[in-house]
Design a protein around this motif. Sequence first.
Motif, PDB file in Angstrom:
ATOM      1  N   MET A 131       1.204  66.778  74.167  1.00  0.00           N
ATOM      2  CA  MET A 131       2.492  67.647  74.029  1.00  0.00           C
ATOM      3  C   MET A 131       3.481  68.783  73.500  1.00  0.00           C
ATOM      4  SD  MET A 131       4.118  65.531  76.600  1.00  0.00           S
ATOM      5  CE  MET A 131       5.475  65.331  76.492  1.00  0.00           C
ATOM      6  N   THR A 132       3.894  69.337  73.991  1.00  0.00           N
ATOM      7  CA  THR A 132       4.751  70.140  73.335  1.00  0.00           C
ATOM      8  C   THR A 132       6.233  70.713  73.594  1.00  0.00           C
ATOM      9  OG1 THR A 132       4.523  72.422  74.926  1.00  0.00           O
ATOM     10  CG2 THR A 132       2.382  71.711  73.417  1.00  0.00           C
ATOM     11  N   GLY A 133       6.947  71.276  72.927  1.00  0.00           N
ATOM     12  CA  GLY A 133       8.361  71.625  73.021  1.00  0.00           C
ATOM     13  C   GLY A 133       8.749  72.282  74.615  1.00  0.00           C
ATOM     14  N   SER A 134       7.781  72.692  75.620  1.00  0.00           N
ATOM     15  CA  SER A 134       7.462  73.297  76.337  1.00  0.00           C
ATOM     16  C   SER A 134       7.750  72.526  77.215  1.00  0.00           C
ATOM     17  CB  SER A 134       6.469  74.057  76.844  1.00  0.00           C
ATOM     18  OG  SER A 134       6.485  75.146  77.625  1.00  0.00           O
ATOM     19  N   ALA A 135       8.403  73.205  78.536  1.00  0.00           N
ATOM     20  CA  ALA A 135       9.037  71.954  79.133  1.00  0.00           C
ATOM     21  C   ALA A 135       8.732  73.062  80.969  1.00  0.00           C
ATOM     22  CB  ALA A 135      10.806  72.357  80.103  1.00  0.00           C
ATOM     23  N   ALA A 136       7.969  74.088  80.926  1.00  0.00           N
ATOM     24  CA  ALA A 136       7.196  74.674  81.508  1.00  0.00           C
ATOM     25  C   ALA A 136       6.360  73.694  82.745  1.00  0.00           C
ATOM     26  CB  ALA A 136       6.735  76.223  81.558  1.00  0.00           C
ATOM     27  N   LEU A 137       6.150  72.569  82.300  1.00  0.00           N
ATOM     28  CA  LEU A 137       4.982  72.283  83.128  1.00  0.00           C
ATOM     29  C   LEU A 137       5.258  70.507  83.891  1.00  0.00           C
ATOM     30  CD1 LEU A 137       1.490  72.296  81.590  1.00  0.00           C
ATOM     31  CD2 LEU A 137       2.173  73.810  83.468  1.00  0.00           C
ATOM     32  N   PHE A 138       6.442  70.614  83.200  1.00  0.00           N
ATOM     33  CA  PHE A 138       7.708  69.651  83.710  1.00  0.00           C
ATOM     34  C   PHE A 138       8.000  70.355  85.443  1.00  0.00           C
ATOM     35  CE2 PHE A 138       9.280  67.696  80.100  1.00  0.00           C
ATOM     36  CZ  PHE A 138       7.496  66.923  79.637  1.00  0.00           C
ATOM     37  N   THR A 139       7.281  70.294  86.318  1.00  0.00           N
ATOM     38  CA  THR A 139       7.170  71.294  87.548  1.00  0.00           C
ATOM     39  C   THR A 139       5.773  70.798  88.359  1.00  0.00           C
ATOM     40  OG1 THR A 139       7.896  73.034  88.411  1.00  0.00           O
ATOM     41  CG2 THR A 139       5.413  73.277  86.906  1.00  0.00           C
ATOM     42  N   ASP A 140       5.729  70.806  89.134  1.00  0.00           N
ATOM     43  CA  ASP A 140       5.134  70.684  90.681  1.00  0.00           C
ATOM     44  C   ASP A 140       4.122  71.881  91.023  1.00  0.00           C
ATOM     45  OD1 ASP A 140       6.314  67.811  92.108  1.00  0.00           O
ATOM     46  OD2 ASP A 140       7.688  69.116  92.773  1.00  0.00           O
ATOM     47  N   ARG A 141       2.865  72.079  91.056  1.00  0.00           N
ATOM     48  CA  ARG A 141       1.811  72.927  91.016  1.00  0.00           C
ATOM     49  C   ARG A 141       2.120  73.576  92.296  1.00  0.00           C
ATOM     50  NH1 ARG A 141      -4.310  71.986  90.348  1.00  0.00           N
ATOM     51  NH2 ARG A 141      -5.361  73.687  91.919  1.00  0.00           N
ATOM     52  N   GLU A 161       4.013  78.691  76.623  1.00  0.00           N
ATOM     53  CA  GLU A 161       3.129  78.986  75.772  1.00  0.00           C
ATOM     54  C   GLU A 161       1.837  78.789  75.970  1.00  0.00           C
ATOM     55  OE1 GLU A 161       6.095  75.996  73.370  1.00  0.00           O
ATOM     56  OE2 GLU A 161       7.614  77.288  73.606  1.00  0.00           O
ATOM     57  N   ASP A 162       0.943  79.565  74.182  1.00  0.00           N
ATOM     58  CA  ASP A 162      -0.009  78.792  74.553  1.00  0.00           C
ATOM     59  C   ASP A 162      -0.688  77.639  74.968  1.00  0.00           C
ATOM     60  OD1 ASP A 162      -0.073  81.753  73.760  1.00  0.00           O
ATOM     61  OD2 ASP A 162      -0.396  80.415  71.550  1.00  0.00           O
ATOM     62  N   ALA A 163      -0.861  76.637  75.352  1.00  0.00           N
ATOM     63  CA  ALA A 163      -0.665  75.316  75.031  1.00  0.00           C
ATOM     64  C   ALA A 163      -1.014  74.837  76.483  1.00  0.00           C
ATOM     65  CB  ALA A 163      -0.188  74.240  74.517  1.00  0.00           C
ATOM     66  N   GLU A 164      -0.159  75.671  76.859  1.00  0.00           N
ATOM     67  CA  GLU A 164       0.514  75.211  78.257  1.00  0.00           C
ATOM     68  C   GLU A 164      -0.431  76.425  79.735  1.00  0.00           C
ATOM     69  OE1 GLU A 164       3.454  73.481  76.859  1.00  0.00           O
ATOM     70  OE2 GLU A 164       3.087  75.505  76.686  1.00  0.00           O
ATOM     71  N   LEU A 165      -0.012  77.470  79.315  1.00  0.00           N
ATOM     72  CA  LEU A 165      -1.536  78.503  79.650  1.00  0.00           C
ATOM     73  C   LEU A 165      -2.892  77.961  79.568  1.00  0.00           C
ATOM     74  CD1 LEU A 165       0.603  81.558  77.664  1.00  0.00           C
ATOM     75  CD2 LEU A 165       0.583  80.651  80.544  1.00  0.00           C
ATOM     76  N   TRP A 183       0.235  87.084  84.058  1.00  0.00           N
ATOM     77  CA  TRP A 183       2.663  86.946  84.808  1.00  0.00           C
ATOM     78  C   TRP A 183       3.045  85.760  84.124  1.00  0.00           C
ATOM     79  CZ3 TRP A 183       5.805  84.012  87.120  1.00  0.00           C
ATOM     80  CH2 TRP A 183       7.099  84.586  87.886  1.00  0.00           C
ATOM     81  N   LEU A 184       2.640  84.219  83.888  1.00  0.00           N
ATOM     82  CA  LEU A 184       3.444  83.187  83.716  1.00  0.00           C
ATOM     83  C   LEU A 184       3.389  83.610  81.906  1.00  0.00           C
ATOM     84  CD1 LEU A 184       1.040  80.217  85.156  1.00  0.00           C
ATOM     85  CD2 LEU A 184       3.624  81.896  85.471  1.00  0.00           C
ATOM     86  N   ALA A 185       2.778  84.275  81.179  1.00  0.00           N
ATOM     87  CA  ALA A 185       2.406  84.205  79.965  1.00  0.00           C
ATOM     88  C   ALA A 185       4.489  85.361  79.848  1.00  0.00           C
ATOM     89  CB  ALA A 185       1.357  84.863  79.396  1.00  0.00           C
ATOM     90  N   ASP A 186       4.261  85.706  80.508  1.00  0.00           N
ATOM     91  CA  ASP A 186       5.610  86.901  80.169  1.00  0.00           C
ATOM     92  C   ASP A 186       6.599  86.333  80.725  1.00  0.00           C
ATOM     93  OD1 ASP A 186       3.826  88.488  78.390  1.00  0.00           O
ATOM     94  OD2 ASP A 186       3.537  90.224  80.038  1.00  0.00           O
ATOM     95  N   TYR A 187       6.992  85.416  81.432  1.00  0.00           N
ATOM     96  CA  TYR A 187       8.105  84.450  82.478  1.00  0.00           C
ATOM     97  C   TYR A 187       9.125  84.485  81.604  1.00  0.00           C
ATOM     98  CZ  TYR A 187      10.887  82.110  85.592  1.00  0.00           C
ATOM     99  OH  TYR A 187      11.446  81.855  86.637  1.00  0.00           O
ATOM    100  N   ARG A 188       9.871  85.162  81.600  1.00  0.00           N
ATOM    101  CA  ARG A 188      11.576  84.753  81.598  1.00  0.00           C
ATOM    102  C   ARG A 188      12.141  85.613  82.989  1.00  0.00           C
ATOM    103  NH1 ARG A 188       8.537  84.162  78.130  1.00  0.00           N
ATOM    104  NH2 ARG A 188       9.101  84.962  75.746  1.00  0.00           N
ATOM    105  N   PHE A 189      13.735  84.036  83.485  1.00  0.00           N
ATOM    106  CA  PHE A 189      14.063  83.844  83.993  1.00  0.00           C
ATOM    107  C   PHE A 189      15.437  86.056  84.210  1.00  0.00           C
ATOM    108  CE2 PHE A 189      18.156  83.633  86.384  1.00  0.00           C
ATOM    109  CZ  PHE A 189      17.494  83.283  88.045  1.00  0.00           C
ATOM    110  N   ARG A 190      15.675  86.463  84.719  1.00  0.00           N
ATOM    111  CA  ARG A 190      15.778  87.601  84.750  1.00  0.00           C
ATOM    112  C   ARG A 190      17.349  87.909  85.646  1.00  0.00           C
ATOM    113  NH1 ARG A 190      11.323  89.189  83.181  1.00  0.00           N
ATOM    114  NH2 ARG A 190      10.631  89.734  80.315  1.00  0.00           N
ATOM    115  N   GLY A 191      17.285  86.989  86.526  1.00  0.00           N
ATOM    116  CA  GLY A 191      18.275  86.888  87.705  1.00  0.00           C
ATOM    117  C   GLY A 191      19.574  86.363  87.195  1.00  0.00           C
ATOM    118  N   ASP A 192      19.889  86.608  88.390  1.00  0.00           N
ATOM    119  CA  ASP A 192      21.439  85.806  88.269  1.00  0.00           C
ATOM    120  C   ASP A 192      21.736  84.597  88.942  1.00  0.00           C
ATOM    121  OD1 ASP A 192      22.722  88.190  87.217  1.00  0.00           O
ATOM    122  OD2 ASP A 192      22.652  89.289  89.385  1.00  0.00           O
TER     123      ASP A 192
END
Length: 439
Positions: A1-11, A64-68, A84-93
């Motif tokens: 487990m890491t501090g990222s929540a990025a994999l708390f998602t659906d494939r 983060e590195d562990a998720e990637l 692309w995922l390594a640089d993912y940041r939500f920049r929208g509205d």
Amino acid sequence: MTGSAALFTDRYELTMVDAALLDGTAHRESLFEAFARSLPGGRRYGVVAGTGRLLELIERFRFEDAELEWLRANEVVRPATLDWLADYRFRGDVWGYREGEAYFPGSPLVTIQASFAEAVMLETLVLSTLNFDSSVASAAARMVSVALGRPIAEMGSRRTNERSAVAAARAAYIAGFDATSNLEAGRTWGIPTMGTAAHAFTLLHDSEEAAFRAQVAAFGPKTTLLVDTYDIERGVETAVRVAGPELGAVRIDSGDLPTVVAAVREQLDALGAVNTKITVTSDLDEYTIAAMSGSPVDSYGVGTSVVTGSGHPAAGMVYKLVARRDDAGEWVSVAKASASKASVGGRKNAARRLDSTRTAREELVYVGDGPAGEAEFEPGDRLRPLMVQLMAGGEAVASYTGAAGTEAARAHRAEVMQELPIEAFRLARGEPAIPTTYR
């Protein structure tokens, strides 16, 4: 487990991005909308909750590195997509209903505008947050309405997982609960905490009297003593004898509550403890609370029912693409047409029509920029806009986040409840309290 929540998602969120990056459509500007097709269990209204948590989660959504590395080892997406995922940041509205707002079927609760790839990645995050928190808040609001001003504490941490417990405490507080037993919810969201002792504390001691004396020595006579470990009548007598007539409260956690509460009130008064309050905590829900409306109960503690949405643990919300830009840069409305699951395409705006008594009569959802056409309404009617900007350029509007945002949501819910028609508060199954009209 890491501090990222990025994999708390659906494939499929990631595989859609993978395919869209490959065919060049990933960067098309898109508009996604979260809404509920219906209210669970024939309820008359819902309460929006989870928005403040969601905004903070979106800001922290990172690979983060562990998720990637895990994605790479399991060949979930192509190497180019990993970059692309390594640089993912939500920049929208993001726009949406304020947290604490009432909602109805079709209400455009959250609208997210960004590239397809940025926005589709958030589907599971948006729905897992809003579905759970709004379910808890909607159930909690019903309990608050039938409590008739009596305080209610949330105490359901042992009936859900450790993360959900904190979210549930926050949602219940927004809906009008007064306190929580969960200390992390107190630390994170500034919610008042409460709690004294369980049956185990009484059973630890050689006698009920010894347990009561220990608790009074630690917390003073204003504490709340749990009187139903053995015999309630004897427990009440012992509690008043130990703490004196200034005993703060007794707690009852079992029995035929209306009958027991009436007997305990009579006994307390006879013992001179006329100001000692009675709190009940035995598997309560909105129906049992309503059944005790005429009983001399001073406060309630609710556990299982509130953290499970009182039988409806998810609010039934969905997240759909409703518009996208075409190759010419023009917006194109899109909508799902499946039987019983059709959606309405296009950008939405929403307002609530209030009559001259400030009672809500209609939920107006404008497909386009709206609202307009106030002249069509009865004299004295007005529109209250419902949608506000929640994020701009990937940054959350600070007033909707943190402990301050939670307090603001709680205050907003209290105001909104004042404008709902009386039929909204009936517990029986029925139609939504006000209709939703698309214009």
